[in-house]
Design an enzyme around this catalytic site. Structure first.
Site, PDB file in Angstrom:
ATOM      1  N   LYS A  35     -97.030  42.753 -20.540  1.00 38.22           N
ATOM      2  CA  LYS A  35     -95.751  42.016 -20.539  1.00 38.22           C
ATOM      3  C   LYS A  35     -94.610  42.938 -20.108  1.00 38.22           C
ATOM      4  O   LYS A  35     -94.784  44.171 -20.063  1.00 38.22           O
ATOM      5  CB  LYS A  35     -95.487  41.471 -21.948  1.00 38.22           C
ATOM      6  CG  LYS A  35     -95.312  42.567 -23.009  1.00 38.22           C
ATOM      7  CD  LYS A  35     -95.305  42.003 -24.426  1.00 38.22           C
ATOM      8  CE  LYS A  35     -95.170  43.118 -25.451  1.00 38.22           C
ATOM      9  NZ  LYS A  35     -95.362  42.639 -26.832  1.00 38.22           N
ATOM     10  N   ARG A 133     -92.014  35.411 -37.071  1.00 40.30           N
ATOM     11  CA  ARG A 133     -91.582  35.167 -35.687  1.00 40.30           C
ATOM     12  C   ARG A 133     -92.219  33.871 -35.200  1.00 40.30           C
ATOM     13  O   ARG A 133     -91.921  32.832 -35.732  1.00 40.30           O
ATOM     14  CB  ARG A 133     -91.911  36.378 -34.803  1.00 40.30           C
ATOM     15  CG  ARG A 133     -91.265  37.659 -35.337  1.00 40.30           C
ATOM     16  CD  ARG A 133     -91.213  38.804 -34.346  1.00 40.30           C
ATOM     17  NE  ARG A 133     -92.459  39.035 -33.622  1.00 40.30           N
ATOM     18  CZ  ARG A 133     -92.684  40.101 -32.843  1.00 40.30           C
ATOM     19  NH1 ARG A 133     -91.755  41.023 -32.718  1.00 40.30           N
ATOM     20  NH2 ARG A 133     -93.823  40.246 -32.210  1.00 40.30           N
ATOM     21  N   TYR A 263     -66.663  60.736 -18.214  1.00 36.74           N
ATOM     22  CA  TYR A 263     -65.647  59.920 -18.883  1.00 36.74           C
ATOM     23  C   TYR A 263     -65.264  60.493 -20.248  1.00 36.74           C
ATOM     24  O   TYR A 263     -66.127  60.929 -21.012  1.00 36.74           O
ATOM     25  CB  TYR A 263     -66.151  58.487 -19.090  1.00 36.74           C
ATOM     26  CG  TYR A 263     -66.361  57.745 -17.794  1.00 36.74           C
ATOM     27  CD1 TYR A 263     -65.327  57.561 -16.880  1.00 36.74           C
ATOM     28  CD2 TYR A 263     -67.610  57.222 -17.475  1.00 36.74           C
ATOM     29  CE1 TYR A 263     -65.532  56.875 -15.690  1.00 36.74           C
ATOM     30  CE2 TYR A 263     -67.826  56.526 -16.291  1.00 36.74           C
ATOM     31  CZ  TYR A 263     -66.781  56.365 -15.402  1.00 36.74           C
ATOM     32  OH  TYR A 263     -66.989  55.692 -14.223  1.00 36.74           O
ATOM     33  N   MET A 311     -72.874  54.790 -15.607  1.00 33.09           N
ATOM     34  CA  MET A 311     -73.741  53.712 -15.135  1.00 33.09           C
ATOM     35  C   MET A 311     -74.821  54.215 -14.165  1.00 33.09           C
ATOM     36  O   MET A 311     -75.958  53.753 -14.198  1.00 33.09           O
ATOM     37  CB  MET A 311     -72.911  52.616 -14.454  1.00 33.09           C
ATOM     38  CG  MET A 311     -73.709  51.369 -14.136  1.00 33.09           C
ATOM     39  SD  MET A 311     -72.767  50.110 -13.263  1.00 33.09           S
ATOM     40  CE  MET A 311     -71.526  49.665 -14.474  1.00 33.09           C
TER      41      MET A 311
HETATM   42  C1  PLP Z   1     -96.345  43.566 -27.358  1.00 39.01           C
HETATM   43  C2  PLP Z   1     -97.472  43.073 -28.180  1.00 39.01           C
HETATM   44  C3  PLP Z   1     -98.627  43.861 -28.367  1.00 39.01           C
HETATM   45  C4  PLP Z   1     -98.742  45.304 -27.925  1.00 39.01           C
HETATM   46  O1  PLP Z   1     -98.151  46.137 -28.894  1.00 39.01           O
HETATM   47  P1  PLP Z   1     -98.185  47.727 -28.788  1.00 39.01           P
HETATM   48  O2  PLP Z   1     -97.527  48.192 -30.024  1.00 39.01           O
HETATM   49  O3  PLP Z   1     -97.385  48.065 -27.562  1.00 39.01           O
HETATM   50  O4  PLP Z   1     -99.594  48.149 -28.662  1.00 39.01           O
HETATM   51  C5  PLP Z   1     -99.692  43.282 -29.036  1.00 39.01           C
HETATM   52  N1  PLP Z   1     -99.626  42.016 -29.503  1.00 39.01           N
HETATM   53  C6  PLP Z   1     -98.529  41.253 -29.360  1.00 39.01           C
HETATM   54  C7  PLP Z   1     -98.527  39.874 -29.922  1.00 39.01           C
HETATM   55  C8  PLP Z   1     -97.397  41.755 -28.719  1.00 39.01           C
HETATM   56  O5  PLP Z   1     -96.303  40.989 -28.606  1.00 39.01           O
END
Ligand code: PLP
Length: 375
Positions: A35, A133, A263, A311
Protein backbone atom coordinates in the site's frame (compact mmCIF):
# COMPACT_ATOMS: atom_id res chain seq x y z
CA UNK A 1 25.98 8.41 -11.37
CA UNK A 2 23.91 10.04 -8.66
CA UNK A 3 20.83 11.95 -9.76
CA UNK A 4 19.99 15.40 -8.45
CA UNK A 5 17.24 14.15 -6.15
CA UNK A 6 16.56 10.42 -6.13
CA UNK A 7 15.42 7.45 -4.07
CA UNK A 8 17.44 4.44 -5.13
CA UNK A 9 15.52 1.26 -4.32
CA UNK A 10 17.41 -2.03 -4.12
CA UNK A 11 14.95 -4.67 -5.30
CA UNK A 12 17.33 -7.47 -4.32
CA UNK A 13 17.18 -6.16 -0.75
CA UNK A 14 13.35 -6.35 -0.77
CA UNK A 15 13.46 -9.92 -2.12
CA UNK A 16 16.13 -10.91 0.42
CA UNK A 17 14.22 -9.31 3.31
CA UNK A 18 11.07 -11.20 2.36
CA UNK A 19 13.02 -14.45 2.04
CA UNK A 20 14.68 -13.87 5.41
CA UNK A 21 11.41 -13.01 7.17
CA UNK A 22 9.65 -16.03 5.66
CA UNK A 23 12.40 -18.27 7.00
CA UNK A 24 11.98 -16.74 10.49
CA UNK A 25 8.21 -16.91 10.50
CA UNK A 26 7.49 -20.20 8.77
CA UNK A 27 3.81 -19.64 7.99
CA UNK A 28 2.33 -21.48 4.98
CA UNK A 29 1.49 -18.12 3.35
CA UNK A 30 3.16 -14.71 3.27
CA UNK A 31 1.48 -11.46 2.28
CA UNK A 32 3.67 -8.48 1.51
CA UNK A 33 1.91 -5.15 1.93
CA UNK A 34 2.56 -2.67 -0.89
CA UNK A 35 0.00 0.00 0.00
CA UNK A 36 0.91 3.68 -0.21
CA UNK A 37 3.08 3.22 -3.30
CA UNK A 38 4.94 0.33 -1.69
CA UNK A 39 5.70 2.43 1.42
CA UNK A 40 7.14 5.03 -0.95
CA UNK A 41 9.38 2.53 -2.78
CA UNK A 42 7.09 2.10 -5.82
CA UNK A 43 4.20 -0.36 -5.62
CA UNK A 44 4.80 -2.39 -8.77
CA UNK A 45 8.58 -2.88 -8.40
CA UNK A 46 8.16 -3.61 -4.68
CA UNK A 47 5.42 -6.15 -5.39
CA UNK A 48 7.51 -7.82 -8.09
CA UNK A 49 10.51 -8.06 -5.77
CA UNK A 50 8.34 -9.39 -2.93
CA UNK A 51 7.04 -12.16 -5.18
CA UNK A 52 10.63 -13.02 -6.15
CA UNK A 53 11.35 -13.28 -2.41
CA UNK A 54 8.56 -15.83 -2.01
CA UNK A 55 5.51 -13.78 -1.06
CA UNK A 56 2.34 -15.48 -2.32
CA UNK A 57 -0.09 -12.66 -1.47
CA UNK A 58 0.02 -8.89 -1.85
CA UNK A 59 -1.86 -6.48 0.39
CA UNK A 60 -3.08 -2.95 -0.28
CA UNK A 61 -5.48 -0.57 1.39
CA UNK A 62 -7.50 0.69 -1.59
CA UNK A 63 -9.00 -1.09 -4.58
CA UNK A 64 -7.33 1.48 -6.86
CA UNK A 65 -3.96 0.31 -5.54
CA UNK A 66 -4.89 -3.30 -6.34
CA UNK A 67 -6.00 -2.37 -9.86
CA UNK A 68 -2.68 -0.58 -10.45
CA UNK A 69 -0.88 -3.86 -9.71
CA UNK A 70 -3.23 -5.79 -12.01
CA UNK A 71 -2.73 -3.21 -14.80
CA UNK A 72 1.02 -3.82 -14.50
CA UNK A 73 0.44 -7.52 -15.14
CA UNK A 74 0.81 -8.79 -11.59
CA UNK A 75 -1.49 -11.80 -11.25
CA UNK A 76 -0.69 -12.91 -7.67
CA UNK A 77 -3.56 -12.90 -5.15
CA UNK A 78 -4.21 -9.37 -3.84
CA UNK A 79 -6.27 -8.29 -0.83
CA UNK A 80 -7.68 -4.73 -0.53
CA UNK A 81 -9.28 -3.79 2.80
CA UNK A 82 -10.17 -0.10 3.04
CA UNK A 83 -13.16 0.99 1.01
CA UNK A 84 -15.09 4.08 0.01
CA UNK A 85 -18.74 4.26 1.07
CA UNK A 86 -19.76 3.28 -2.49
CA UNK A 87 -16.79 1.14 -3.50
CA UNK A 88 -16.15 -0.20 -6.98
CA UNK A 89 -16.39 -3.82 -5.90
CA UNK A 90 -17.48 -4.80 -9.45
CA UNK A 91 -14.08 -3.68 -10.80
CA UNK A 92 -12.31 -5.49 -7.98
CA UNK A 93 -14.23 -8.74 -8.52
CA UNK A 94 -13.67 -8.51 -12.28
CA UNK A 95 -9.93 -8.10 -11.66
CA UNK A 96 -9.84 -11.01 -9.24
CA UNK A 97 -9.00 -8.79 -6.27
CA UNK A 98 -9.94 -10.21 -2.87
CA UNK A 99 -11.98 -7.89 -0.69
CA UNK A 100 -11.42 -7.32 3.01
CA UNK A 101 -14.91 -6.65 4.38
CA UNK A 102 -15.77 -4.93 7.64
CA UNK A 103 -19.57 -4.49 7.77
CA UNK A 104 -22.89 -5.94 6.70
CA UNK A 105 -23.11 -2.99 4.29
CA UNK A 106 -19.86 -4.02 2.58
CA UNK A 107 -20.94 -7.65 2.58
CA UNK A 108 -24.15 -6.72 0.74
CA UNK A 109 -22.24 -4.49 -1.67
CA UNK A 110 -19.83 -7.36 -2.43
CA UNK A 111 -22.68 -9.82 -2.93
CA UNK A 112 -24.45 -7.39 -5.28
CA UNK A 113 -21.26 -6.78 -7.26
CA UNK A 114 -20.65 -10.53 -7.59
CA UNK A 115 -24.25 -11.12 -8.71
CA UNK A 116 -24.13 -8.43 -11.39
CA UNK A 117 -20.70 -9.58 -12.58
CA UNK A 118 -21.85 -13.21 -12.61
CA UNK A 119 -18.82 -14.12 -10.53
CA UNK A 120 -17.95 -15.34 -7.06
CA UNK A 121 -16.37 -12.66 -4.86
CA UNK A 122 -13.46 -13.89 -2.80
CA UNK A 123 -13.53 -12.12 0.57
CA UNK A 124 -11.69 -11.93 3.87
CA UNK A 125 -13.82 -10.84 6.82
CA UNK A 126 -12.00 -8.30 8.97
CA UNK A 127 -12.73 -8.43 12.70
CA UNK A 128 -12.12 -5.61 15.15
CA UNK A 129 -10.10 -7.15 17.98
CA UNK A 130 -9.14 -3.92 19.69
CA UNK A 131 -7.97 -1.20 17.32
CA UNK A 132 -11.43 0.32 16.94
CA UNK A 133 -10.76 1.05 13.30
CA UNK A 134 -12.49 -0.69 10.41
CA UNK A 135 -12.99 -4.32 11.46
CA UNK A 136 -16.43 -5.74 12.24
CA UNK A 137 -17.12 -4.97 15.91
CA UNK A 138 -17.71 -8.05 18.09
CA UNK A 139 -21.46 -7.41 18.65
CA UNK A 140 -21.95 -7.65 14.86
CA UNK A 141 -19.93 -10.81 14.29
CA UNK A 142 -22.87 -13.23 14.41
CA UNK A 143 -24.90 -11.19 11.91
CA UNK A 144 -21.99 -10.79 9.50
CA UNK A 145 -21.01 -14.47 9.72
CA UNK A 146 -24.60 -15.61 9.11
CA UNK A 147 -24.97 -13.28 6.13
CA UNK A 148 -21.62 -14.41 4.70
CA UNK A 149 -22.51 -18.09 5.12
CA UNK A 150 -25.81 -17.49 3.32
CA UNK A 151 -24.05 -15.70 0.43
CA UNK A 152 -21.59 -18.61 0.23
CA UNK A 153 -24.47 -21.08 -0.03
CA UNK A 154 -25.98 -18.91 -2.78
CA UNK A 155 -22.67 -19.13 -4.65
CA UNK A 156 -22.14 -15.36 -4.55
CA UNK A 157 -19.05 -15.22 -2.46
CA UNK A 158 -16.42 -17.35 -0.89
CA UNK A 159 -15.00 -16.50 2.55
CA UNK A 160 -11.37 -17.22 1.83
CA UNK A 161 -10.02 -15.53 4.94
CA UNK A 162 -10.71 -14.07 8.36
CA UNK A 163 -8.30 -11.48 9.69
CA UNK A 164 -7.62 -8.71 12.13
CA UNK A 165 -4.79 -6.34 13.06
CA UNK A 166 -2.97 -5.78 16.37
CA UNK A 167 -2.45 -2.55 18.29
CA UNK A 168 1.07 -3.42 19.52
CA UNK A 169 0.03 -1.41 22.60
CA UNK A 170 1.51 -3.99 24.99
CA UNK A 171 1.99 -7.77 25.20
CA UNK A 172 -1.12 -7.94 27.41
CA UNK A 173 -3.19 -5.95 24.91
CA UNK A 174 -2.01 -8.16 22.06
CA UNK A 175 -2.82 -11.29 24.08
CA UNK A 176 -6.33 -9.95 24.67
CA UNK A 177 -6.71 -9.25 20.94
CA UNK A 178 -5.55 -12.78 20.10
CA UNK A 179 -8.12 -14.21 22.54
CA UNK A 180 -10.79 -12.08 20.90
CA UNK A 181 -9.66 -13.24 17.45
CA UNK A 182 -9.94 -16.86 18.64
CA UNK A 183 -13.53 -16.16 19.74
CA UNK A 184 -14.20 -14.73 16.30
CA UNK A 185 -12.77 -17.78 14.55
CA UNK A 186 -14.87 -20.08 16.72
CA UNK A 187 -18.03 -18.08 16.02
CA UNK A 188 -17.27 -18.14 12.29
CA UNK A 189 -16.88 -21.93 12.41
CA UNK A 190 -20.19 -22.17 14.28
CA UNK A 191 -21.79 -20.21 11.44
CA UNK A 192 -20.44 -22.77 8.95
CA UNK A 193 -17.51 -20.75 7.60
CA UNK A 194 -14.24 -22.55 6.90
CA UNK A 195 -11.70 -19.98 5.62
CA UNK A 196 -8.36 -21.32 4.36
CA UNK A 197 -6.55 -18.23 5.60
CA UNK A 198 -6.51 -16.75 9.07
CA UNK A 199 -4.19 -13.81 9.56
CA UNK A 200 -3.44 -11.34 12.29
CA UNK A 201 0.25 -10.44 12.42
CA UNK A 202 2.02 -7.57 10.67
CA UNK A 203 5.84 -7.40 10.80
CA UNK A 204 6.16 -6.75 14.53
CA UNK A 205 3.91 -9.59 15.69
CA UNK A 206 5.20 -11.91 12.96
CA UNK A 207 8.65 -11.60 14.55
CA UNK A 208 7.80 -11.43 18.24
CA UNK A 209 4.36 -12.96 18.82
CA UNK A 210 4.51 -16.52 17.39
CA UNK A 211 0.95 -17.30 18.51
CA UNK A 212 -0.28 -14.49 16.22
CA UNK A 213 1.11 -16.04 13.05
CA UNK A 214 -1.79 -18.33 12.09
CA UNK A 215 -1.65 -19.36 8.41
CA UNK A 216 -0.37 -16.09 6.96
CA UNK A 217 1.51 -12.99 8.10
CA UNK A 218 1.23 -9.56 6.48
CA UNK A 219 4.67 -8.04 6.15
CA UNK A 220 5.04 -4.36 5.43
CA UNK A 221 7.88 -2.40 7.00
CA UNK A 222 10.16 -5.41 7.42
CA UNK A 223 10.01 -6.21 3.71
CA UNK A 224 11.47 -2.77 3.05
CA UNK A 225 14.27 -3.54 5.48
CA UNK A 226 13.19 -1.28 8.33
CA UNK A 227 12.61 -2.30 11.93
CA UNK A 228 9.20 -1.82 13.58
CA UNK A 229 10.90 -1.96 17.00
CA UNK A 230 12.52 0.75 19.13
CA UNK A 231 14.95 -1.77 20.59
CA UNK A 232 16.18 -3.48 17.41
CA UNK A 233 17.84 -2.10 14.28
CA UNK A 234 17.48 -3.42 10.75
CA UNK A 235 20.82 -5.21 11.14
CA UNK A 236 19.69 -6.78 14.44
CA UNK A 237 16.77 -8.28 12.51
CA UNK A 238 18.91 -9.37 9.56
CA UNK A 239 17.22 -6.84 7.28
CA UNK A 240 18.69 -4.44 4.71
CA UNK A 241 17.00 -1.04 4.19
CA UNK A 242 15.97 -0.99 0.53
CA UNK A 243 15.77 2.77 0.00
CA UNK A 244 18.70 5.17 -0.25
CA UNK A 245 17.66 8.80 -0.49
CA UNK A 246 20.46 10.69 -2.16
CA UNK A 247 21.22 13.64 -4.39
CA UNK A 248 23.83 16.13 -5.47
CA UNK A 249 25.00 19.15 -3.49
CA UNK A 250 23.43 22.18 -5.15
CA UNK A 251 25.91 24.68 -3.75
CA UNK A 252 28.92 24.95 -1.44
CA UNK A 253 30.12 28.23 0.09
CA UNK A 254 32.43 29.69 2.73
CA UNK A 255 30.74 31.98 5.26
CA UNK A 256 32.16 34.04 8.11
CA UNK A 257 31.45 33.52 11.81
CA UNK A 258 28.02 34.86 12.77
CA UNK A 259 26.33 34.10 9.44
CA UNK A 260 22.64 33.20 9.82
CA UNK A 261 21.28 30.15 7.98
CA UNK A 262 17.83 29.56 6.45
CA UNK A 263 14.49 31.01 7.61
CA UNK A 264 14.43 32.72 10.98
CA UNK A 265 18.22 32.27 11.38
CA UNK A 266 17.61 29.53 13.95
CA UNK A 267 21.31 28.66 13.51
CA UNK A 268 24.33 30.93 13.09
CA UNK A 269 27.89 29.90 12.31
CA UNK A 270 29.97 30.09 15.50
CA UNK A 271 33.16 30.32 13.43
CA UNK A 272 34.14 30.68 9.78
CA UNK A 273 32.82 27.57 8.06
CA UNK A 274 31.70 25.89 4.83
CA UNK A 275 28.03 25.28 4.12
CA UNK A 276 26.56 22.85 1.58
CA UNK A 277 23.05 22.96 0.15
CA UNK A 278 21.08 19.69 -0.03
CA UNK A 279 18.23 19.75 -2.59
CA UNK A 280 15.57 18.02 -0.44
CA UNK A 281 12.91 19.76 1.61
CA UNK A 282 9.65 19.07 3.32
CA UNK A 283 7.92 18.93 -0.08
CA UNK A 284 10.06 15.86 -0.69
CA UNK A 285 9.14 14.32 2.66
CA UNK A 286 12.07 15.55 4.73
CA UNK A 287 10.34 16.46 7.99
CA UNK A 288 10.65 20.13 8.96
CA UNK A 289 10.46 18.98 12.59
CA UNK A 290 13.91 17.43 12.13
CA UNK A 291 15.45 20.88 11.52
CA UNK A 292 18.74 21.11 13.39
CA UNK A 293 18.57 17.52 14.66
CA UNK A 294 19.70 15.31 11.78
CA UNK A 295 22.76 14.49 9.72
CA UNK A 296 23.59 13.60 6.13
CA UNK A 297 26.54 11.68 4.70
CA UNK A 298 29.08 12.90 2.14
CA UNK A 299 32.10 10.86 1.09
CA UNK A 300 33.92 12.68 3.90
CA UNK A 301 31.51 11.35 6.54
CA UNK A 302 28.44 12.63 8.37
CA UNK A 303 27.70 16.34 8.74
CA UNK A 304 24.91 18.09 10.66
CA UNK A 305 21.90 19.73 9.03
CA UNK A 306 21.63 23.28 10.39
CA UNK A 307 18.86 25.86 10.35
CA UNK A 308 15.31 25.34 9.19
CA UNK A 309 14.53 22.66 6.63
CA UNK A 310 12.69 24.53 3.87
CA UNK A 311 10.28 23.31 1.20
CA UNK A 312 12.97 22.38 -1.33
CA UNK A 313 16.30 22.46 0.44
CA UNK A 314 18.30 22.46 3.63
CA UNK A 315 21.82 23.42 4.67
CA UNK A 316 24.60 21.28 6.08
CA UNK A 317 27.54 22.61 8.09
CA UNK A 318 30.81 21.17 6.75
CA UNK A 319 33.22 23.00 9.06
CA UNK A 320 36.56 22.74 7.33
CA UNK A 321 35.73 19.69 5.21
CA UNK A 322 36.12 20.32 1.49
CA UNK A 323 33.19 19.58 -0.84
CA UNK A 324 32.09 20.65 -4.31
CA UNK A 325 28.87 21.33 -6.15
CA UNK A 326 27.62 18.02 -7.53
CA UNK A 327 29.10 15.87 -4.78
CA UNK A 328 26.89 12.96 -3.77
CA UNK A 329 24.97 13.48 -0.53
CA UNK A 330 23.10 10.64 1.17
CA UNK A 331 20.20 11.78 3.32
CA UNK A 332 19.49 8.25 4.53
CA UNK A 333 20.15 4.66 3.52
CA UNK A 334 21.59 1.51 5.04
CA UNK A 335 23.38 2.56 8.24
CA UNK A 336 25.69 -0.45 7.84
CA UNK A 337 27.34 1.61 5.07
CA UNK A 338 28.02 4.53 7.42
CA UNK A 339 25.11 6.74 6.38
CA UNK A 340 22.16 7.92 8.52
CA UNK A 341 19.10 5.67 8.54
CA UNK A 342 15.45 6.52 7.86
CA UNK A 343 14.97 5.69 11.54
CA UNK A 344 17.53 8.37 12.51
CA UNK A 345 15.45 10.92 10.60
CA UNK A 346 12.28 9.58 12.21
CA UNK A 347 13.79 9.95 15.67
CA UNK A 348 14.93 13.49 14.84
CA UNK A 349 11.35 14.35 13.89
CA UNK A 350 9.66 12.43 16.74
CA UNK A 351 7.95 10.08 14.31
CA UNK A 352 8.42 6.53 12.97
CA UNK A 353 10.44 5.25 10.01
CA UNK A 354 7.17 4.30 8.21
CA UNK A 355 6.31 8.00 8.12
CA UNK A 356 9.67 8.90 6.57
CA UNK A 357 9.72 6.43 3.67
CA UNK A 358 6.02 6.69 2.81
CA UNK A 359 6.32 10.48 2.81
CA UNK A 360 9.02 10.73 0.12
CA UNK A 361 7.40 12.97 -2.47
CA UNK A 362 6.71 12.66 -6.18
CA UNK A 363 9.47 15.09 -7.12
CA UNK A 364 12.02 12.50 -6.02
CA UNK A 365 12.95 10.18 -8.89
CA UNK A 366 12.73 6.48 -8.02
CA UNK A 367 15.60 4.51 -9.49
CA UNK A 368 15.77 0.73 -9.20
CA UNK A 369 18.76 -1.53 -8.79
CA UNK A 370 18.97 -5.30 -8.49
CA UNK A 371 16.74 -8.16 -9.63
CA UNK A 372 13.82 -6.81 -11.57
CA UNK A 373 15.40 -3.37 -12.21
CA UNK A 374 14.32 -1.77 -15.41
CA UNK A 375 10.62 -1.75 -14.63
C1 PLP B 1 -0.12 -1.66 6.82
C2 PLP B 1 -0.68 -2.94 7.30
C3 PLP B 1 0.15 -4.06 7.51
C4 PLP B 1 1.67 -4.01 7.45
O1 PLP B 1 2.17 -3.54 8.68
P1 PLP B 1 3.73 -3.45 8.99
O2 PLP B 1 3.80 -2.99 10.39
O3 PLP B 1 4.27 -2.43 8.02
O4 PLP B 1 4.32 -4.79 8.76
C5 PLP B 1 -0.46 -5.26 7.84
N1 PLP B 1 -1.80 -5.35 7.97
C6 PLP B 1 -2.61 -4.30 7.80
C7 PLP B 1 -4.08 -4.48 7.97
C8 PLP B 1 -2.09 -3.04 7.49
O5 PLP B 1 -2.92 -2.00 7.34
Amino acid sequence: MTGFREAVVDLDAIAANVRHLRAQVGTPHTMVVVKANGYGHGAVPAATAALVGGADWLGVADIAEALELRAAGIDAPILAWLHAPEPDFAAAVAANVDLGLSSTRQLRQATDAARSAGRVASVHLKLDTGLSRNGVPEPDWATVFALAAEAERDGRLRVCGIFSHLSNASPADDAEAIARFERGLAAAADAGLAPELTHLAATAAALRVPEARYTMVRLGIGAYGLSPFDDATSADLGLVPAMTLQGQLASVRRVPEGTGVSYDYTWRADSDTSLALVPFGYADGIPRQASGRAEVALDSGCHPAVGRIAMDQFVVNLGGTPAAVGDRVVVFGDPATGVPSATDWANAASTINYDIVTGIGNRVTRRYTGGAAGC
